[in-house]
Design a protein around this motif. Structure first.
Motif, PDB file in Angstrom:
ATOM      1  N   MET A  71       0.931  -1.038  -0.027  1.00 23.69           N
ATOM      2  CA  MET A  71       0.155   0.063   0.074  1.00 23.69           C
ATOM      3  C   MET A  71       0.981   1.195   0.002  1.00 23.69           C
ATOM      4  N   ALA A  72       0.543   2.146  -0.704  1.00 22.92           N
ATOM      5  CA  ALA A  72       1.386   3.544  -0.982  1.00 22.92           C
ATOM      6  C   ALA A  72       1.130   4.205   0.478  1.00 22.92           C
ATOM      7  N   GLY A  73       2.181   4.846   0.880  1.00 23.22           N
ATOM      8  CA  GLY A  73       2.138   5.863   1.924  1.00 23.22           C
ATOM      9  C   GLY A  73       2.320   7.181   1.796  1.00 23.22           C
ATOM     10  N   ILE A  74       2.111   7.880   2.941  1.00 22.32           N
ATOM     11  CA  ILE A  74       2.196   9.539   2.630  1.00 22.32           C
ATOM     12  C   ILE A  74       3.642   9.884   1.924  1.00 22.32           C
ATOM     13  N   LYS A  75       4.696   9.272   2.379  1.00 25.19           N
ATOM     14  CA  LYS A  75       6.005   9.479   1.712  1.00 25.19           C
ATOM     15  C   LYS A  75       5.947   9.035   0.048  1.00 25.19           C
ATOM     16  N   ASP A  76       5.377   8.135  -0.135  1.00 27.24           N
ATOM     17  CA  ASP A  76       5.192   7.699  -1.859  1.00 27.24           C
ATOM     18  C   ASP A  76       4.214   8.970  -2.300  1.00 27.24           C
ATOM     19  N   VAL A  77       3.274   9.372  -1.740  1.00 29.08           N
ATOM     20  CA  VAL A  77       2.582  10.553  -2.247  1.00 29.08           C
ATOM     21  C   VAL A  77       3.568  11.665  -2.375  1.00 29.08           C
ATOM     22  N   ALA A  78       4.177  11.979  -1.349  1.00 27.68           N
ATOM     23  CA  ALA A  78       5.079  13.396  -1.295  1.00 27.68           C
ATOM     24  C   ALA A  78       6.073  13.304  -2.501  1.00 27.68           C
ATOM     25  N   ALA A 111       5.697  11.272  -5.406  1.00 25.12           N
ATOM     26  CA  ALA A 111       5.207  11.528  -6.669  1.00 25.12           C
ATOM     27  C   ALA A 111       4.661  13.019  -6.831  1.00 25.12           C
ATOM     28  N   ALA A 112       4.244  13.660  -5.621  1.00 24.48           N
ATOM     29  CA  ALA A 112       3.926  15.089  -6.118  1.00 24.48           C
ATOM     30  C   ALA A 112       5.045  16.193  -6.212  1.00 24.48           C
ATOM     31  N   GLY A 113       6.352  15.514  -5.665  1.00 28.10           N
ATOM     32  CA  GLY A 113       7.338  16.452  -5.600  1.00 28.10           C
ATOM     33  C   GLY A 113       7.400  17.462  -4.506  1.00 28.10           C
ATOM     34  N   LEU A 114       6.678  17.262  -3.367  1.00 26.78           N
ATOM     35  CA  LEU A 114       6.452  18.008  -2.398  1.00 26.78           C
ATOM     36  C   LEU A 114       7.159  17.350  -1.090  1.00 26.78           C
ATOM     37  N   SER A 115       7.033  17.997  -0.099  1.00 26.45           N
ATOM     38  CA  SER A 115       7.603  17.350   1.187  1.00 26.45           C
ATOM     39  C   SER A 115       6.388  16.832   2.066  1.00 26.45           C
ATOM     40  N   VAL A 116       6.717  15.891   3.120  1.00 24.18           N
ATOM     41  CA  VAL A 116       5.644  15.075   3.771  1.00 24.18           C
ATOM     42  C   VAL A 116       4.844  16.036   4.497  1.00 24.18           C
ATOM     43  N   ALA A 117       5.299  17.107   4.841  1.00 22.62           N
ATOM     44  CA  ALA A 117       4.645  18.108   5.623  1.00 22.62           C
ATOM     45  C   ALA A 117       3.606  18.692   4.826  1.00 22.62           C
ATOM     46  N   THR A 118       4.004  19.136   3.773  1.00 24.43           N
ATOM     47  CA  THR A 118       3.057  19.832   2.659  1.00 24.43           C
ATOM     48  C   THR A 118       1.886  19.031   2.172  1.00 24.43           C
ATOM     49  N   VAL A 119       2.111  17.453   2.161  1.00 26.21           N
ATOM     50  CA  VAL A 119       1.134  16.583   1.776  1.00 26.21           C
ATOM     51  C   VAL A 119       0.231  16.504   2.835  1.00 26.21           C
ATOM     52  N   SER A 120       0.582  16.596   4.105  1.00 25.74           N
ATOM     53  CA  SER A 120      -0.341  16.300   5.219  1.00 25.74           C
ATOM     54  C   SER A 120      -1.010  17.555   5.405  1.00 25.74           C
ATOM     55  N   ARG A 121      -0.465  18.579   5.271  1.00 23.60           N
ATOM     56  CA  ARG A 121      -1.542  19.754   5.422  1.00 23.60           C
ATOM     57  C   ARG A 121      -2.491  19.834   4.131  1.00 23.60           C
ATOM     58  N   ALA A 173      -0.473  23.108  -5.372  1.00 23.35           N
ATOM     59  CA  ALA A 173       0.312  22.124  -4.493  1.00 23.35           C
ATOM     60  C   ALA A 173      -0.825  21.106  -4.216  1.00 23.35           C
ATOM     61  N   ARG A 174      -2.127  21.678  -3.944  1.00 25.96           N
ATOM     62  CA  ARG A 174      -3.161  20.609  -3.503  1.00 25.96           C
ATOM     63  C   ARG A 174      -3.545  19.929  -4.503  1.00 25.96           C
ATOM     64  N   VAL A 191      -2.661  11.133  -4.955  1.00 23.90           N
ATOM     65  CA  VAL A 191      -3.200  10.159  -4.168  1.00 23.90           C
ATOM     66  C   VAL A 191      -4.128   9.494  -5.107  1.00 23.90           C
ATOM     67  N   GLU A 192      -4.613  10.106  -6.402  1.00 23.95           N
ATOM     68  CA  GLU A 192      -5.544   9.364  -7.257  1.00 23.95           C
ATOM     69  C   GLU A 192      -4.609   8.209  -7.994  1.00 23.95           C
ATOM     70  N   THR A 193      -3.518   8.600  -8.424  1.00 24.61           N
ATOM     71  CA  THR A 193      -2.733   7.642  -9.130  1.00 24.61           C
ATOM     72  C   THR A 193      -2.313   6.613  -8.139  1.00 24.61           C
ATOM     73  N   LEU A 194      -1.907   6.727  -6.831  1.00 31.59           N
ATOM     74  CA  LEU A 194      -1.106   5.942  -6.112  1.00 31.59           C
ATOM     75  C   LEU A 194      -2.345   4.916  -5.449  1.00 31.59           C
ATOM     76  N   GLY A 195      -3.587   5.580  -5.353  1.00 28.31           N
ATOM     77  CA  GLY A 195      -4.607   4.984  -4.676  1.00 28.31           C
ATOM     78  C   GLY A 195      -4.177   4.928  -3.131  1.00 28.31           C
ATOM     79  N   TYR A 196      -3.833   5.939  -2.815  1.00 31.26           N
ATOM     80  CA  TYR A 196      -3.457   6.242  -1.055  1.00 31.26           C
ATOM     81  C   TYR A 196      -4.451   6.431  -0.355  1.00 31.26           C
ATOM     82  N   ARG A 197      -4.607   5.827   0.900  1.00 31.80           N
ATOM     83  CA  ARG A 197      -5.837   6.057   1.758  1.00 31.80           C
ATOM     84  C   ARG A 197      -5.185   6.378   3.073  1.00 31.80           C
ATOM     85  N   PRO A 198      -5.571   7.534   3.739  1.00 29.22           N
ATOM     86  CA  PRO A 198      -4.996   7.877   4.770  1.00 29.22           C
ATOM     87  C   PRO A 198      -5.215   6.860   5.942  1.00 29.22           C
ATOM     88  N   ASN A 199      -4.289   6.559   6.950  1.00 21.16           N
ATOM     89  CA  ASN A 199      -4.463   5.715   8.002  1.00 21.16           C
ATOM     90  C   ASN A 199      -5.055   6.659   9.137  1.00 21.16           C
TER      91      ASN A 199
END
Length: 344
Positions: free
Chosen positions: A1-8, A10-20, A32-33, A40-48
């Motif tokens: 499963m993709a994690g928030i680091k993977d989303v960051a 893929a988006a070319g952003l920091s984990v903190a920016t993705v979290s915000r 950035a949003r 998120v859509e590409t990776l199928g990410y689901r927040p824990n």
């Protein structure tokens, strides 16, 4: 499963920016949003949700304890609560008290153990020590429809007194003088308020409300049936019955039909809490309607304000009389030829 680091990544952003961005923080730019949402859509990410709740001390979940899920009024209330909560980023867990104080306490206890962020309650009984402890224990709480007098909690409700006065005036205008009520539980604020409003409205017309014309119900159909059977056994049965909720009105209708009687030819019938079914009964039932969806939205707004540290507002909205044909109302006039043509 993709994690928030993977989303960051893929988006070319920091984990903190993705979290915000995922938490709708206003500091995140629209560009950035959009990149985060695309990743998120590409990776199928689901927040824990569990991990997030441990970090933020929030679950983004609210509890709703309703009095009776089989009552169409509370079904609509629950649906509208869920819709409004979802638009604000919250999920809803629903508990059905079935008009039983011990079951109400079970749901409240369970929801608090699940670390919900806030609680919406329509109290089945205001004397529960658990309810009083929960209200004073720091958990954000809002009472909806019903409330507990003296407890400092925001209340969102409808005021039905003016509508009850309108109903009594309507019945009086139709020539009814012997009027009875099927009351809800005296331990609930709505149960007591509707009886008081009915008695006060009758008094304004010089009409009594004798004890034999007060049927004690519990907001469920069987109690409406039993109360109406007792009314019909009286030497002078009432000319019209006002049921203080919709399920008791349906029980009353069953009792009347079981005696081979007809509404409104033999006895009139009106209800508090209008429901869609009432337009399909024969005859359609005159009822007092509450603004259910508006109450639900206002209750969620008040609770979210509490959760997020803003001052909440108690809200009181008016109920309204909906006149149909169950109390002896004259039928609506047939449309004229010109009116029929204008509708074509």
């Amino acid at each position: 499963m993709a994690g928030i680091k993977d989303v960051a990544a893929a988006a070319g952003l920091s984990v903190a920016t993705v979290s915000r961005a995922l938490n709708n923080h206003p500091s995140v730019s629209p560009e950035a949003r959009a990149r985060v949402l695309a990743a998120v859509e590409t990776l199928g990410y689901r927040p824990n949700a569990v991990a997030r709740s441990l970090r933020t001390d929030q679950t983004r979940t609210i509890g709703l304890v309703i009095s009776d899920v089989l009552n169409p009024y509370f079904t609509e209330l629950a649906r509208s609560v869920e819709e409004e909560a979802r638009t604000r980023g919250y999920s809803v867990i629903i508990g059905n008290a079935n008009e039983q104080p011990d079951l109400q306490d079970h749901h409240v206890r369970t929801l608090l153990e699940r670390r919900i962020d806030g609680l919406l309650v329509s109290p089945a009984d205001g004397r529960s020590p658990l309810m009083l402890d929960a209200a004073g224990g720091g958990t954000p709480m809002v009472f909806v429809d019903r409330w507990i007098p003296g407890v400092d909690v925001p209340v969102v409700r409808a005021d039905g007194r003016a509508a009850v006065r309108d109903l009594v005036a309507h019945l009086h205008g139709l020539g009814h003088r012997r009027l009875a009520i099927i009351a809800g539980p005296a331990a609930t604020t709505t149960g007591q308020e509707r009886v008081d409003a009915f008695r006060e409205a009758l008094h304004a017309y010089g009409l009594p409300l004798p004890d034999e014309y007060i049927g004690q119900g519990d907001f469920q159909a069987d109690s409406g049936r039993r109360a109406t059977e007792r009314f019909l056994d009286l030497p002078r049965p009432p000319e019209a019955v006002f049921a203080a909720d919709n399920l008791m009105a349906l029980g009353a209708l069953d009792a009347i039909r079981a005696r081979g009687l007809r509404v409104p030819d033999d006895i009139g019938l009106a209800a508090f809490d209008d429901i869609p079914w009432f337009v399909h009964t024969d005859p359609p039932i005159t009822a007092i309607a509450q603004p259910t969806a508006e109450l639900a939205r206002a209750a969620v707004r008040a609770l979210v304000d509490l959760i997020e540290g803003r001052p909440p507002q108690s809200v009181t909205l008016p109920a309204t009389l909906v006149v149909r044909r169950s109390c002896g109302e004259p039928p609506a006039p047939a449309p004229t030829t010109s009116q029929r043509r204008s509708n074509l």
